[in-house]
Design an enzyme around this catalytic site. Structure first.
Site, PDB file in Angstrom:
ATOM      1  N   GLU A  89      15.038   2.916  17.824  1.00 11.47           N
ATOM      2  CA  GLU A  89      13.732   3.536  18.567  1.00 11.47           C
ATOM      3  C   GLU A  89      13.340   3.083  19.886  1.00 11.47           C
ATOM      4  OE1 GLU A  89      10.063   4.016  16.010  1.00 11.47           O
ATOM      5  OE2 GLU A  89      12.277   4.325  14.265  1.00 11.47           O
ATOM      6  N   ASP A 139       9.739  -6.262  -5.820  1.00 10.38           N
ATOM      7  CA  ASP A 139       9.042  -6.697  -4.366  1.00 10.38           C
ATOM      8  C   ASP A 139       8.397  -8.205  -5.030  1.00 10.38           C
ATOM      9  OD1 ASP A 139       6.848  -8.105  -2.658  1.00 10.38           O
ATOM     10  OD2 ASP A 139       6.382  -5.721  -2.851  1.00 10.38           O
ATOM     11  N   HIS A 148       9.661   9.280  13.511  1.00 12.88           N
ATOM     12  CA  HIS A 148       8.719   7.902  13.119  1.00 12.88           C
ATOM     13  C   HIS A 148       7.117   9.081  13.006  1.00 12.88           C
ATOM     14  CE1 HIS A 148       7.879   3.993  13.346  1.00 12.88           C
ATOM     15  NE2 HIS A 148       6.875   3.700  12.506  1.00 12.88           N
ATOM     16  N   CYS A 195       9.018  -2.122   2.880  1.00 13.18           N
ATOM     17  CA  CYS A 195       8.857  -3.905   2.943  1.00 13.18           C
ATOM     18  C   CYS A 195       9.079  -4.004   4.227  1.00 13.18           C
ATOM     19  CB  CYS A 195      10.205  -4.572   1.981  1.00 13.18           C
ATOM     20  SG  CYS A 195      11.222  -4.379   2.484  1.00 13.18           S
ATOM     21  N   PRO A 196       8.357  -4.759   4.662  1.00 14.62           N
ATOM     22  CA  PRO A 196       7.934  -5.182   5.863  1.00 14.62           C
ATOM     23  C   PRO A 196       9.479  -5.798   7.097  1.00 14.62           C
ATOM     24  CG  PRO A 196       6.593  -6.650   5.201  1.00 14.62           C
ATOM     25  CD  PRO A 196       7.128  -5.366   3.865  1.00 14.62           C
ATOM     26  N   ASP A 213      13.197   8.105   8.732  1.00 12.20           N
ATOM     27  CA  ASP A 213      12.167   8.144   9.672  1.00 12.20           C
ATOM     28  C   ASP A 213      11.916   6.917  11.296  1.00 12.20           C
ATOM     29  OD1 ASP A 213       9.604   9.762  10.532  1.00 12.20           O
ATOM     30  OD2 ASP A 213       8.292   7.743  10.253  1.00 12.20           O
ATOM     31  N   THR A 232      11.464   4.512   5.735  1.00  9.05           N
ATOM     32  CA  THR A 232      10.153   5.258   6.434  1.00  9.05           C
ATOM     33  C   THR A 232       9.224   4.067   6.958  1.00  9.05           C
ATOM     34  OG1 THR A 232       8.890   5.245   4.319  1.00  9.05           O
ATOM     35  CG2 THR A 232       9.410   7.430   5.117  1.00  9.05           C
ATOM     36  N   SER A 233      10.307   2.837   6.867  1.00  8.59           N
ATOM     37  CA  SER A 233       9.706   1.768   6.964  1.00  8.59           C
ATOM     38  C   SER A 233       9.947   1.395   8.291  1.00  8.59           C
ATOM     39  CB  SER A 233      10.154   0.326   6.164  1.00  8.59           C
ATOM     40  OG  SER A 233       9.078  -0.475   5.936  1.00  8.59           O
ATOM     41  N   ARG A 234      11.233   0.726   8.665  1.00 16.18           N
ATOM     42  CA  ARG A 234      11.558   0.163   9.601  1.00 16.18           C
ATOM     43  C   ARG A 234      12.820   0.348   9.745  1.00 16.18           C
ATOM     44  NH1 ARG A 234       7.006   0.318  11.423  1.00 16.18           N
ATOM     45  NH2 ARG A 234       5.330  -0.957  12.765  1.00 16.18           N
ATOM     46  N   LYS A 294       0.843  -1.004   0.141  1.00 10.65           N
ATOM     47  CA  LYS A 294       0.131   0.361   0.086  1.00 10.65           C
ATOM     48  C   LYS A 294       0.918   1.134  -0.090  1.00 10.65           C
ATOM     49  CE  LYS A 294      -1.863  -2.141   3.490  1.00 10.65           C
ATOM     50  NZ  LYS A 294      -1.762  -3.288   2.794  1.00 10.65           N
ATOM     51  N   ILE A 295       1.448   1.777   0.780  1.00 13.01           N
ATOM     52  CA  ILE A 295       2.353   2.149   0.991  1.00 13.01           C
ATOM     53  C   ILE A 295       4.000   3.074  -0.011  1.00 13.01           C
ATOM     54  CG2 ILE A 295       4.534   3.845   2.554  1.00 13.01           C
ATOM     55  CD1 ILE A 295       2.850   2.541   4.598  1.00 13.01           C
TER      56      ILE A 295
HETATM   57  P1  NAI Z   1       2.228  -3.977   3.163  1.00 14.52           P
HETATM   58  O1  NAI Z   1       2.335  -5.576   3.432  1.00 14.52           O
HETATM   59  O2  NAI Z   1       1.298  -3.402   2.222  1.00 14.52           O
HETATM   60  O3  NAI Z   1       3.578  -3.888   1.518  1.00 14.52           O
HETATM   61  C1  NAI Z   1       4.589  -4.978   1.606  1.00 14.52           C
HETATM   62  C2  NAI Z   1       5.129  -4.872   1.231  1.00 14.52           C
HETATM   63  O4  NAI Z   1       6.520  -5.887   0.910  1.00 14.52           O
HETATM   64  C3  NAI Z   1       4.296  -6.416   0.000  1.00 14.52           C
HETATM   65  O5  NAI Z   1       4.031  -5.742  -0.974  1.00 14.52           O
HETATM   66  C4  NAI Z   1       5.343  -7.175   0.015  1.00 14.52           C
HETATM   67  O6  NAI Z   1       5.163  -7.856  -0.988  1.00 14.52           O
HETATM   68  C5  NAI Z   1       6.494  -6.328  -0.098  1.00 14.52           C
HETATM   69  N1  NAI Z   1       7.497  -7.240   0.759  1.00 14.52           N
HETATM   70  C6  NAI Z   1       7.464  -8.130   1.497  1.00 14.52           C
HETATM   71  N2  NAI Z   1       8.647  -9.171   1.330  1.00 14.52           N
HETATM   72  C7  NAI Z   1       9.718  -7.825   1.112  1.00 14.52           C
HETATM   73  C8  NAI Z   1      11.169  -8.408   0.584  1.00 14.52           C
HETATM   74  N3  NAI Z   1      11.477  -9.753   1.044  1.00 14.52           N
HETATM   75  N4  NAI Z   1      11.519  -8.357  -0.100  1.00 14.52           N
HETATM   76  C9  NAI Z   1      10.414  -6.915  -0.928  1.00 14.52           C
HETATM   77  N5  NAI Z   1       9.315  -6.575  -0.833  1.00 14.52           N
HETATM   78  C10 NAI Z   1       8.939  -7.589   0.178  1.00 14.52           C
HETATM   79  O7  NAI Z   1       2.321  -2.912   3.652  1.00 14.52           O
HETATM   80  P2  NAI Z   1       2.739  -1.387   3.991  1.00 14.52           P
HETATM   81  O8  NAI Z   1       1.134  -0.652   4.734  1.00 14.52           O
HETATM   82  O9  NAI Z   1       2.728  -1.050   2.853  1.00 14.52           O
HETATM   83  O10 NAI Z   1       4.121  -0.962   5.217  1.00 14.52           O
HETATM   84  C11 NAI Z   1       5.093  -1.043   4.760  1.00 14.52           C
HETATM   85  C12 NAI Z   1       5.413  -0.955   6.166  1.00 14.52           C
HETATM   86  O11 NAI Z   1       6.055   0.659   5.932  1.00 14.52           O
HETATM   87  C13 NAI Z   1       4.822  -1.488   7.157  1.00 14.52           C
HETATM   88  O12 NAI Z   1       5.981  -3.116   7.060  1.00 14.52           O
HETATM   89  C14 NAI Z   1       5.612  -0.699   8.344  1.00 14.52           C
HETATM   90  O13 NAI Z   1       7.244  -1.540   8.711  1.00 14.52           O
HETATM   91  C15 NAI Z   1       5.853   0.851   7.725  1.00 14.52           C
HETATM   92  N6  NAI Z   1       4.950   1.613   8.541  1.00 14.52           N
HETATM   93  C16 NAI Z   1       5.432   3.027   9.130  1.00 14.52           C
HETATM   94  C17 NAI Z   1       4.953   4.475   9.058  1.00 14.52           C
HETATM   95  C18 NAI Z   1       5.160   5.245   9.732  1.00 14.52           C
HETATM   96  O14 NAI Z   1       5.181   6.011  10.196  1.00 14.52           O
HETATM   97  N7  NAI Z   1       6.901   5.508   9.053  1.00 14.52           N
HETATM   98  C19 NAI Z   1       3.275   4.011   9.286  1.00 14.52           C
HETATM   99  C20 NAI Z   1       2.832   2.276   8.518  1.00 14.52           C
HETATM  100  C21 NAI Z   1       3.803   1.917   7.831  1.00 14.52           C
END
Ligand code: NAI
Length: 332
Positions: A263, A175, A295, A205-206, A258, A232-234, A155-156
């Site tokens: 953290e 991905d 964050h 990615c997560p 971020d 901005t992920s982890r 999504k992001i």
């Molecule tokens: P999502 O689950 O919609 O998308 C994650 C994508 O990463 C998926 O398309 C998945 O196939 C892909 N993925 C999984 N393993 C992978 C790998 N080894 N290599 C490449 N791609 C891979 O998650 P969403 O909602 O897009 O969030 C992504 C991350 O953003 C979250 O896991 C979270 O850690 C982080 N996040 C950060 C925030 C912030 O305030 N900075 C707020 C919300 C989320």
């Protein structure tokens, strides 16, 4: 349903109290303590706890919560790397989250970091405030017609692809599960090709076992010189020691973070000399081309409203014993 809400900030209370008006069956008690094995026993008598990315919901925390009668962990965030899901399953506890509460909020922040690093906005802001209107040290490069490499296009990441496309960039992505909805303007490539050809790399990615430290000295060496890296992920997607080495090698035009590995240690809340001295985050901050935010990617009005609404709906679905599998994205 009685919920104990951990790590409460004033804005959380405001958005949840507002949403709560539509859920008379739910009561929430707020505590400033964050959830970990030392604070889990506070949840005695509650049906559920509401936790955040900073909470430590490992096996021992879950065991204590279970012993105190807690049945559900309501995460008010998308990421869930801080929860021992296997243990939760073993104890029969439900873990729910809020996926995709506002992908645009995080993606817009990722682009804000990229732009701020590229055009040295933080430096420009400080210079002008000090009456220095010279342009030295402020030169950036056009994003237009450059290559944006997006790692993780859920999504992001998908929102980030759309934003980068809006800047007139060529958008490539890596991905493990390519996103069909992006196929008209995103080209999927190998991770190696993405690293070697991108001018801007943004991580979406997560954090999992196979993504832990995916940005390390080997992958940094494969990047173009003068690249901008945004995370901005982890935090632990990036090996901080190696990032510091990469910055010293002048690999990066800018680094926007971020999220960072330390953290959960609250490095900057506890500003003791010793912690700051040994902190890799503090060392990162000493570089002029690094910008760190705390964050805040998720932190928009719209996102907070969605988080409160979905978390309370998750709680109701648990309470009413609905078939939780009908909410596959929320249930972990
Ligand atoms: P999502 O689950 O919609 O998308 C994650 C994508 O990463 C998926 O398309 C998945 O196939 C892909 N993925 C999984 N393993 C992978 C790998 N080894 N290599 C490449 N791609 C891979 O998650 P969403 O909602 O897009 O969030 C992504 C991350 O953003 C979250 O896991 C979270 O850690 C982080 N996040 C950060 C925030 C912030 O305030 N900075 C707020 C919300 C989320």
């Amino acid at each position: 349903m009685k919920i104990l809400f951990y790590d409460t900030k004033s804005y959380d209370k405001e958005s949840f109290d507002k949403a709560l008006k539509d859920y008379p069956e739910i009561t929430i008690e707020y505590t400033k303590s964050d959830l970990d094995s030392r604070t889990a026993s506070l949840a005695e008598g509650f049906d559920a706890v509401c936790a955040f990315v900073s909470s430590e919901v490992g096996a021992s925390t879950l065991e204590i919560l279970h012993m105190k009668g807690v049945r559900f962990i309501l995460l008010r965030c998308a990421g869930f790397n801080n929860v021992d899901l296997e243990k939760a399953r073993e104890l029969g506890m439900g873990v729910l989250r809020v996926p995709g509460y506002s992908p645009e909020a995080v993606a817009e922040h990722a682009m804000a970091l990229a732009l701020a690093c590229n055009r040295r906005l933080y430096k420009a802001y400080n210079k002008v405030r000090e009456n220095d209107f010279s342009l030295s040290g402020l030169m950036g490069f056009n994003f237009y017609q450059k290559t944006a490499g997006i790692i993780g296009t859920g999504k992001i990441g998908a929102a980030m692809c759309r934003i980068a496309k809006g800047f007139g960039m060529r958008v490539i992505a890596y991905d493990v599960y390519p996103n069909e909805s992006l196929k008209d303007f995103v080209e999927y490539v190998s991770l190696e090709e993405l690293l070697a050809t991108s001018d801007l790399i943004s991580l979406h990615c997560p954090l999992m076992d196979n993504t832990y430290h995916m940005i390390n000295i080997d992958t940094i060496r494969q990047m173009k010189d003068g690249v901008i890296l945004v995370n901005t992920s982890r935090g632990a997607l990036v090996k901080t020691q190696d990032l510091i080495e990469g910055i010293r090698m002048h690999k990066f035009a800018g680094v926007g973070l971020d999220v960072y590995e330390e953290e959960s240690a609250n490095v900057f809340e506890d500003r003791s000399e010793e912690i700051l001295e040994n902190s890799t985050t503090a060392r990162l901050l000493s570089f002029p081309n690094v910008m760190i935010t705390s964050h805040q990617g998720f932190f928009t009005r719209e996102a907070l409203e969605n988080i409160a609404e979905t978390t309370l709906q998750n709680a109701m679905d648990c309470e009413k014993g609905r078939d939780l599998l009908s909410l596959p994205n929320n249930v972990l």
